[in-house]
Design a protein around this motif. Structure first.
Motif, PDB file in Angstrom:
ATOM      1  N   GLN A 298      -6.355  -2.922   0.211  1.00 21.40           N
ATOM      2  CA  GLN A 298      -6.415  -1.868   1.416  1.00 21.40           C
ATOM      3  C   GLN A 298      -7.046  -3.430   1.980  1.00 21.40           C
ATOM      4  N   GLU A 299      -8.082  -3.935   1.282  1.00 21.81           N
ATOM      5  CA  GLU A 299      -9.201  -5.005   1.807  1.00 21.81           C
ATOM      6  C   GLU A 299      -8.488  -6.235   2.767  1.00 21.81           C
ATOM      7  N   VAL A 300      -7.031  -6.477   2.602  1.00 22.90           N
ATOM      8  CA  VAL A 300      -6.054  -7.145   3.145  1.00 22.90           C
ATOM      9  C   VAL A 300      -5.887  -6.466   4.629  1.00 22.90           C
TER      10      VAL A 300
ATOM     11  N   GLU B 117      -7.659  -4.114   5.857  1.00 27.16           N
ATOM     12  CA  GLU B 117      -8.527  -3.632   6.753  1.00 27.16           C
ATOM     13  C   GLU B 117      -9.269  -4.574   7.782  1.00 27.16           C
ATOM     14  N   ILE B 118      -8.673  -5.947   7.303  1.00 25.39           N
ATOM     15  CA  ILE B 118      -9.090  -7.119   7.505  1.00 25.39           C
ATOM     16  C   ILE B 118      -7.855  -7.218   9.026  1.00 25.39           C
TER      17      ILE B 118
ATOM     18  N   GLN C 205       0.761  -1.479   0.250  1.00 24.16           N
ATOM     19  CA  GLN C 205      -0.038  -0.060  -0.153  1.00 24.16           C
ATOM     20  C   GLN C 205       1.019   1.156  -0.136  1.00 24.16           C
TER      21      GLN C 205
ATOM     22  N   LYS D 231     -11.617 -14.419   4.795  1.00 25.71           N
ATOM     23  CA  LYS D 231     -12.023 -13.176   4.234  1.00 25.71           C
ATOM     24  C   LYS D 231     -10.465 -13.026   3.467  1.00 25.71           C
TER      25      LYS D 231
ATOM     26  N   SER E  47      -4.364  -2.905  -5.213  1.00 25.38           N
ATOM     27  CA  SER E  47      -4.550  -2.118  -4.306  1.00 25.38           C
ATOM     28  C   SER E  47      -4.503  -3.303  -3.126  1.00 25.38           C
TER      29      SER E  47
ATOM     30  N   ASN F 203      -4.980 -11.028  -5.325  1.00 28.98           N
ATOM     31  CA  ASN F 203      -4.152  -9.790  -5.472  1.00 28.98           C
ATOM     32  C   ASN F 203      -2.577  -9.639  -4.489  1.00 28.98           C
TER      33      ASN F 203
ATOM     34  N   SER G 247      -8.660 -11.676  -1.576  1.00 26.00           N
ATOM     35  CA  SER G 247      -7.571 -11.249  -1.782  1.00 26.00           C
ATOM     36  C   SER G 247      -6.084 -11.730  -1.974  1.00 26.00           C
TER      37      SER G 247
ATOM     38  N   GLN H  44      -6.981   0.130  12.273  1.00 28.42           N
ATOM     39  CA  GLN H  44      -6.406   1.630  11.690  1.00 28.42           C
ATOM     40  C   GLN H  44      -5.559   2.243  12.481  1.00 28.42           C
TER      41      GLN H  44
END
Lengths: 335, 466
Positions: free
Chosen positions: B126-128, B130-131, B106, B198, B124, B205, B202, B136
């Motif tokens: 980003q999802e990974v 977030e999990i 990222q 989840k 991206s 990716n 990804s 954050q």
């Protein structure tokens, strides 16, 4: 606790057992339990044994250490997986030990872990610096006095030595053996210029001439050939030994005609594998031993019981050691 | 053919690979597994990437400093990514690795955006993040956070209370602690498997990101080397391979350390056979090895040690250098050489698009038959349009082959000027077309310079005069 207050004055501390079953783990657990409510941030690791195998850890009992919330610790993957606490992984080392990569973690709850760590003195030093980067005020190293480990606990500023009934079943003998290690720990350090020159040399026998120059004598181990004997004193009587020194080495030097002025420099006291009798007689004949790296012994912890069933009187032992060594001596079970 | 297989064959290629300033172990793996490219298009794409870096290397140096710092934090987490793909549940250490990796990706993703310099597109992650980073914090550390499961949080709280009261009712508490720990462990496993489920979305990716970051590492390293060694971007040629001012970077560096200069050479190779003659010490072997090096470099997408390079693609490079030993096989040097030449000839007869480089063909047998063998092999290469380069000391070579000669010693300079230390300075390494193909007779000349026993030289001279 008096000696715990003392510990807080240092940035790094090693806890070292004179032999197995001298109560090192109890001592460490006690120190940690006393430090947990303090303001200092604590980091913890151990010296890994070269070639330590999975077998040695799973089949032999390796003690668990109680770690408290917020403390940092370093241990290899394989042992990390056996932890009994919630911990946050902070970093994974690039180097691999026999038990996997080293995990740096922060305890989120208190609980038990089995510790191991870097195997070399150099990586131990680096680890202490890294722990300071993570905010540790004091890094504690679970040390060992072992031929099997090349990592030396003398990289720390301070040291606690544990001794006990396992070393000997009678108090005078136990005091004598402990005093010997005490004397070794207190061997004086050579001048700083020489430390810088010799620190990187980890093997061989070297001469230091009167101008401070270091000369490789091209001797790898035992002094057996006549030729070596002839050339040994070509550059003077100061020697640096990169590895360990043994009885036979001292015996050889002691028997030379110049024996009275000989100085042997070793990396640190853990490299001296010489019987007390041989060591003292070398000194008596005017010989001198010095080290590159020295740590300060701040206390001695005792374990008056041995697994074989010896049971010494804790108070008597404490008194005898204190009288001889002029150092605080504690039985952690009585504190 | 992968780069790692070519490495051991050409020492200078190994030298250049070791010189590459790769920041990550994944970059190294990517490079070693890089295939020898066979189409102009594929090579062009790779070279254009290197060019893109070179063009911005100075102008956007901060970008590259930041990029390389990030790349140096990369770990090879191929195993963990594969485990996600295989529906396995990862442990905390693997999840930490994934999170740590996703944050780096990222960061580089944002870095490319910020500097408007997209080398290779990154997916991206980003999802990974977030999990795995529910709070954050963007800090690369990990454990099974309390927020993942209320039940787990509750048990953990109970463990804490229990620990604090441990000293009053030890026995009972220890028992309860054990059971609480067991419960927490079960819950943690549940959380982990949920997280991995989840993450599985990804998976592709993550794979692409790891591969592309490794590729970026390689491309940046290639560009830095091209700049440092003064390499040029080669162009594709569908006929002859042509090098202007070609040099050998390894020898150039060695000479530079001795404060000497490497003399670059020009050479053109058609789809035919070409001889190189020249005195001893004239650098014939170096030319041969450098041609092999350049061919590999081109087809592995590197810049070329030359001022201009136009290169034809080949399917295979085959060479036979003087210093190759095969004593292990129990063959004489002549036998083992001929067996290797045989393989080359058979490829030529099949019409394979090869580049063949042979150093002093048939030098270990008698000169009469040796010359005959050289001519025979050369004729086969000629008839089959085999791109080949052969060095030799023999005169009287097949007339229809192209002949080049390394200029060699300047005969006009008196012998007293040289000694074996400065002799290199007086050799003209440039390659000229040589119509007659008569090899220069400089061997005795060189012996004199080297200070070889005068008796050998005079006796040899007598033989020649008779």
């Amino acid at each position: 606790m008096p000696f715990v207050k003392d510990i807080e004055n240092y940035k790094s501390l090693a806890i070292v057992g004179l032999e197995k079953n001298t109560g090192k783990t109890e001592c460490l657990n006690y120190v940690l339990s006393q430090l947990k409510n303090g303001t200092k941030k604590i980091a913890l690791t151990s010296i890994g044994v070269d070639g330590e195998s999975v077998d040695q850890v799973t089949h032999k009992h390796k003690p668990e250490i109680e770690i408290y919330e917020g403390m940092l610790f370093v241990t290899p993957e394989l042992l990390y997986k056996k932890r009994k606490l919630v911990a946050e992984v902070l970093e994974i080392s690039t180097q691999t030990t026999a038990l996997g990569r080293l995990i740096t973690a922060r305890a989120q709850t208190s609980g038990k872990v089995i510790l191991s760590g870097p195997t070399t003195t150099k990586s131990l030093k680096e680890l202490i610096v890294k722990m300071q980067d993570y905010g540790a005020d004091l890094t504690i190293i679970d040390g060992a006095l072992s031929r099997k480990s090349s990592g030396s606990p003398t990289v720390t500023e301070a040291m606690i030595l544990t001794t006990g009934a396992t070393v000997s079943g009678n108090i005078p003998q136990l005091v004598f053996k402990t005093e010997y290690v005490f004397n070794l720990i207190n061997i004086e350090k050579v001048e700083e210029v020489l430390v810088d020159k010799l620190m990187e040399i980890e093997s061989g026998v070297w001469a230091i001439n009167p101008f401070g120059e270091v000369i490789d004598l091209k001797i790898n181990s035992v002094l057996n050939s006549e030729k070596i004997k002839e050339n040994l004193f070509n550059f003077g009587t100061r020697f640096y030994v990169g590895g360990a020194i043994t009885d036979s080495f001292i015996e050889f030097l002691k028997n030379q005609k110049l024996g009275t002025e000989i100085e042997i420099i070793v990396r640190d006291f853990t490299k001296i594998f010489v019987s007390p009798e041989m060591y003292y007689s070398f000194l008596k004949r005017g010989g001198k031993v010095s080290v590159l790296q020295k740590t300060k012994l701040i206390a001695i912890c005792i374990n008056p019981t041995s697994p074989e069933g010896y049971n010494l009187n804790s108070d008597e032992l404490k008194e005898a050691l204190e009288l001889k060594l002029l150092l605080p001596v504690y039985d952690v079970k009585k504190l | 053919m992968l780069l790692k297989n070519a490495l051991t064959k050409v020492p200078t290629l190994q030298f250049m690979i070791e010189d590459l300033d790769l920041k990550s172990s994944v970059g190294k793996r990517f490079l070693l597994d890089f295939p020898m490219l066979q189409t102009a298009n594929a090579i062009e794409i790779e070279l254009n990437l290197v060019e893109k870096v070179l063009e911005s290397l100075v102008l956007k140096s901060t970008f590259y400093t930041k990029l390389q710092t990030k790349l140096s934090q990369l770990r090879d987490i191929n195993g963990s990514i594969k485990n996600i793909g295989k529906n396995l549940v990862l442990d905390d250490i693997e999840l930490f690795e994934i999170k740590h990796f996703a944050i780096i990706v990222q960061d580089i993703f944002n870095l490319q955006k910020e500097y408007q310099l997209q080398l290779i597109e990154l997916p991206s992650l980003q999802e990974v993040i977030e999990i795995l980073d529910p709070h954050q914090t963007n800090i690369p550390s990990f454990y099974i956070y309390d927020v993942y499961s209320d039940e787990l949080a509750f048990i953990r709280k109970k463990i804490k209370t229990c620990k604090n009261t441990q000293y009053q009712i030890e026995e009972e508490c220890l028992k309860e602690l054990d059971s609480l720990f067991a419960q927490a462990e079960v819950l943690e496993v549940g959380v982990r498997s949920l997280l991995c489920e989840k993450l599985r979305i990804s998976h592709k990716n993550l794979e692409i990101a790891l591969n592309n970051l490794a590729h970026i590492d390689v491309v940046v390293a290639k560009a830095n080397q091209a700049q440092k060694m003064n390499l040029c971007k080669p162009t594709f040629s569908d006929s002859s391979t042509k090098y202007i001012s070609m040099f050998n970077p390894q020898i150039k560096q060695t000479l530079h350390l001795q404060q000497k200069k490497f003399q670059p050479v020009n050479i053109k190779l058609d789809k035919s056979v070409c001889f190189i003659t020249g005195a001893n010490m004239a650098g014939k072997t170096v030319v041969l090895k450098t041609v092999a090096l350049c061919q590999y470099l081109y087809q592995f997408g590197f810049y070329i040690p030359a001022e201009i390079a136009e290169i034809a693609i080949v399917d295979k490079i085959m060479f036979l250098f003087e210093d190759e030993q095969s004593e292990g096989e129990g063959l004489s040097s002549f036998a083992s050489e001929m067996l290797k030449v045989n393989v080359m000839v058979e490829e030529a007869l099949k019409g394979t698009n090869v580049l063949i480089l042979i150093d002093e063909l048939a030098r270990t047998t008698n000169p009469i038959e040796g010359k005959a063998i050289v001519n025979a092999v050369a004729n086969i290469f000629f008839e089959n349009n085999t791109r080949s380069l052969i060095t030799t000391h023999y005169s009287g070579l097949s007339s229809h082959c192209r002949k080049l000669r390394v200029k060699g010693l300047d005969q006009a300079i008196s012998l007293e000027t040289f000694n074996n230390y400065n002799i290199n300075n007086f050799i003209d390494y440039s390659i000229i077309d040589d119509g007659i193909g008569d090899t220069p007779h400089e061997a005795l000349h060189i012996c004199t310079i080297l200070g070889i026993n005068q008796e050998i030289i005079s006796k040899a001279q007598n033989h020649l005069n008779n």
